[in-house]
Design a protein around this motif. Structure first.
Motif, PDB file in Angstrom:
ATOM      1  N   THR A   6       0.839  -1.188   0.000  1.00 17.62           N
ATOM      2  CA  THR A   6       0.000   0.000   0.000  1.00 17.62           C
ATOM      3  C   THR A   6       0.876   1.239   0.000  1.00 17.62           C
ATOM      4  O   THR A   6       1.687   1.425   0.905  1.00 17.62           O
ATOM      5  CB  THR A   6      -0.916   0.005   1.233  1.00 17.62           C
ATOM      6  N   PRO A   9      -1.596   7.943  -0.902  1.00 16.64           N
ATOM      7  CA  PRO A   9      -2.410   8.425  -2.011  1.00 16.64           C
ATOM      8  C   PRO A   9      -1.600   9.325  -2.935  1.00 16.64           C
ATOM      9  O   PRO A   9      -0.745  10.082  -2.499  1.00 16.64           O
ATOM     10  CB  PRO A   9      -3.522   9.207  -1.309  1.00 16.64           C
ATOM     11  N   GLU A  12      -4.037  13.033  -8.996  1.00 17.86           N
ATOM     12  CA  GLU A  12      -4.341  12.592 -10.353  1.00 17.86           C
ATOM     13  C   GLU A  12      -3.232  12.977 -11.334  1.00 17.86           C
ATOM     14  O   GLU A  12      -2.757  12.145 -12.111  1.00 17.86           O
ATOM     15  CB  GLU A  12      -5.682  13.188 -10.786  1.00 17.86           C
ATOM     16  N   ARG A  15      -0.080  11.140 -10.572  1.00 16.23           N
ATOM     17  CA  ARG A  15      -0.232   9.730 -10.904  1.00 16.23           C
ATOM     18  C   ARG A  15       0.059   9.476 -12.381  1.00 16.23           C
ATOM     19  O   ARG A  15       0.788   8.543 -12.731  1.00 16.23           O
ATOM     20  CB  ARG A  15      -1.644   9.275 -10.548  1.00 16.23           C
ATOM     21  N   SER A 132      -0.127  -0.389  -7.735  1.00 20.91           N
ATOM     22  CA  SER A 132      -0.377   0.094  -6.370  1.00 20.91           C
ATOM     23  C   SER A 132      -0.676   1.588  -6.330  1.00 20.91           C
ATOM     24  O   SER A 132      -1.358   2.056  -5.417  1.00 20.91           O
ATOM     25  CB  SER A 132       0.826  -0.212  -5.474  1.00 20.91           C
ATOM     26  N   PRO A 135      -5.643   3.595  -8.816  1.00 21.12           N
ATOM     27  CA  PRO A 135      -6.792   2.873  -8.269  1.00 21.12           C
ATOM     28  C   PRO A 135      -7.319   1.815  -9.233  1.00 21.12           C
ATOM     29  O   PRO A 135      -7.263   1.979 -10.453  1.00 21.12           O
ATOM     30  CB  PRO A 135      -7.835   3.983  -8.045  1.00 21.12           C
ATOM     31  N   GLU A 136      -7.827   0.750  -8.661  1.00 22.48           N
ATOM     32  CA  GLU A 136      -8.379  -0.334  -9.474  1.00 22.48           C
ATOM     33  C   GLU A 136      -9.586   0.175 -10.263  1.00 22.48           C
ATOM     34  O   GLU A 136     -10.347   1.015  -9.793  1.00 22.48           O
ATOM     35  CB  GLU A 136      -8.787  -1.495  -8.574  1.00 22.48           C
ATOM     36  N   ARG A 140      -6.738   2.140 -13.834  1.00 20.94           N
ATOM     37  CA  ARG A 140      -5.625   1.182 -13.815  1.00 20.94           C
ATOM     38  C   ARG A 140      -5.526   0.437 -15.139  1.00 20.94           C
ATOM     39  O   ARG A 140      -4.426   0.174 -15.629  1.00 20.94           O
ATOM     40  CB  ARG A 140      -5.779   0.194 -12.659  1.00 20.94           C
TER      41      ARG A 140
END
Length: 486
Positions: A6, A9, A12, A15, A132, A135-136, A140
């Protein structure tokens, strides 16, 4: 392939910047083989090396890649993904520069093995970071698709870039990944999130860490860590010795005594690997996987497909240079063999599911030997583009059809908890196939192009037989009635 943890966070925008960096690194990793294949004849002309020596530039990289894949997961568990990824990038850049500056084929080969080690760490670790950090769900899936697309496009990019750089000098081809890797290192240092191992809690967050001494503690390998290190070193050494032995079995460099000694050393290291695995509380390869028919059949088929593919391009590269083709012309000739996989990357899984993995694998495995057989064998054959297109197109279509399907077939029936280990074992076979095929193909090429192509075709046909054998159990499974059928 590597265990998930994990991470904190991630915003966006940050990421997707992270995904872009990881995908770009995957592209650099993937172009290593194709760029070297195009530059290889120029390296030989400058360093005075023949085909038997030059094959180490391909087989050394593949041996390093395949040899460390199984151990890499354990290193990530103990040191953390961020540390391993960034350190591997730095070493990769240094090895690229060292290879470009050396005048020794042995030193250049050593840098290729080292770069293979680095890619064995960065490629699967990058994917683990994505899964990881993103997010799923749809996000992803897009990130993984982008990562896979860049990996598939890397082979084509390597051809084109090497065609351009090698015209100015082969050293530029080997050096250009270095500044790119350093830029990615700088970006990764800002973007790759820290996981629990990077926060100074060794082993935290890893299933089984701290149980029965599992994992890496305090920065040192203890307990099963020693077994894992022994296994990784033994496996890599065994593959390198096998390559050395195969390189001395045929051609002007034939030395049966050296080959026999190398094979004996490989057998000894193989025994070390097996012994260490049996004694380890956490073996790198869970024994149940060695009894998994679809996984082993697919791994052998993938090894034959990848090995024959690399061997074919090695022969074509040397042949085209002998007939006066420039590196750029060689790169263009190779494009039909590489472009289909890149163009179909985003749809390859859908194609495999639509056809059925076993049928897709079988179709690809039959097309590959057909392509090898179509390549001109006569000593005075004119390698015009129109003459070579049928061969390279068949090989490219074979790879596009079979490669993703082989992976789906290999891991589709493996339990979720064993997916990582199964993927590592499968990829080890894929890389070992390239390493162990390049050596004898290059040795036979010193005798003549026809014997080398015959060996490539035989290896491809053997892969076809393995793949076609998979059709029978697949057909039986499809014909079997459902469990509740009366």
């Amino acid at each position: 392939m590597y265990p998930s943890t994990t991470n904190p966070p991630v915003g966006e925008r940050t990421r997707w910047a992270l995904v872009a960096v990881l995908a770009a690194n995957m592209l650099v990793d993937a172009l290593e083989v194709s760029a070297t294949l195009v530059a290889m004849p120029a390296v030989g002309a400058d360093l005075g090396a023949g085909a038997a020596g030059l094959q180490w530039l391909v087989s050394g990289f593949a041996a390093g890649f395949g040899g460390l894949l199984l151990l890499g997961g354990r290193l990530v568990e103990g040191l953390g993904r961020r540390r391993v990824f960034l350190a591997a990038l730095l070493v990769f850049a240094a090895a690229s520069l060292a290879g470009a500056l050396t005048d020794s084929l042995a030193a250049l080969t050593a840098t290729r093995v080292l770069k293979g080690f680095c890619v064995a760490l960065t490629a699967p670790t990058g994917l683990a970071i994505i899964t990881s950090a993103v997010p799923e769900g749809a996000a992803r899936r897009r990130a993984v698709s982008l990562y896979s697309l860049f990996g598939a496009a890397g082979f084509c990019a390597g051809l084109l870039l090497s065609g351009l750089f090698t015209g100015a000098g082969w050293r530029w081809t080997l050096a250009f990944p270095a500044p790119v890797a350093l830029l990615l290192l700088a970006a990764g240092a800002r973007l790759v999130p820290r996981d629990v191992r990077d926060s100074g809690v060794p082993g935290a967050g890893v299933p089984g860490a701290g149980v029965r001494g599992a994992g890496v503690r305090g920065g040192g390998l203890r307990g099963p860590g020693r077994h894992a290190a022994a296994c990784g070193a033994a496996l890599t050494g065994a593959v390198l010795l096998l390559v050395y032995g195969l390189a001395h079995l045929a051609g002007p460099g034939r030395e049966p005594a050296r080959a026999a000694a190398a094979f004996a050393g490989a057998a000894l290291l193989g025994a070390v690997f097996v012994t260490a695995e049996r004694r380890s509380p956490r073996p790198l390869v869970p024994p149940v996987l060695l009894r998994h028919g679809p996984l082993l059949r697919s791994a052998l088929g993938a090894a034959a497909l990848n090995g024959s593919y690399v061997g074919f391009l090695l022969v074509a590269s040397l042949h085209l240079r002998e007939t006066g083709r420039s590196p750029w012309q060689t790169a263009l000739v190779f494009l039909p063999a590489a472009a289909p996989l890149a163009l179909s990357a985003l749809h390859s899984a859908r194609i495999a599911v639509r056809l059925g993995p076993a049928r897709a694998v079988a179709a690809g495995a039959v097309l590959a030997p057909l392509g090898y057989a179509l390549y001109p064998r006569a000593p005075d054959a004119d390698p015009r583009w129109t003459v070579l297109l049928p061969a390279t197109a068949c090989v490219g279509a074979a790879f596009a059809l079979a490669f993703t399907a082989l992976h789906l077939q290999a891991t589709g029936a493996v339990p979720a908890r064993l997916q990582g280990a199964a993927g590592g074992l499968y990829q080890t076979f894929v890389q070992a196939g390239a390493a162990l095929t390049a050596a004898p193909v290059a040795a036979l090429y010193t005798v003549g192009r026809a014997p080398a192509l015959c060996l490539v075709t035989v290896i491809g046909a053997a892969g076809a037989c393995v793949a076609l054998g998979g059709l029978v159990p697949a057909a039986r499974a499809a014909a079997a009635p459902p469990p509740n059928h009366p």
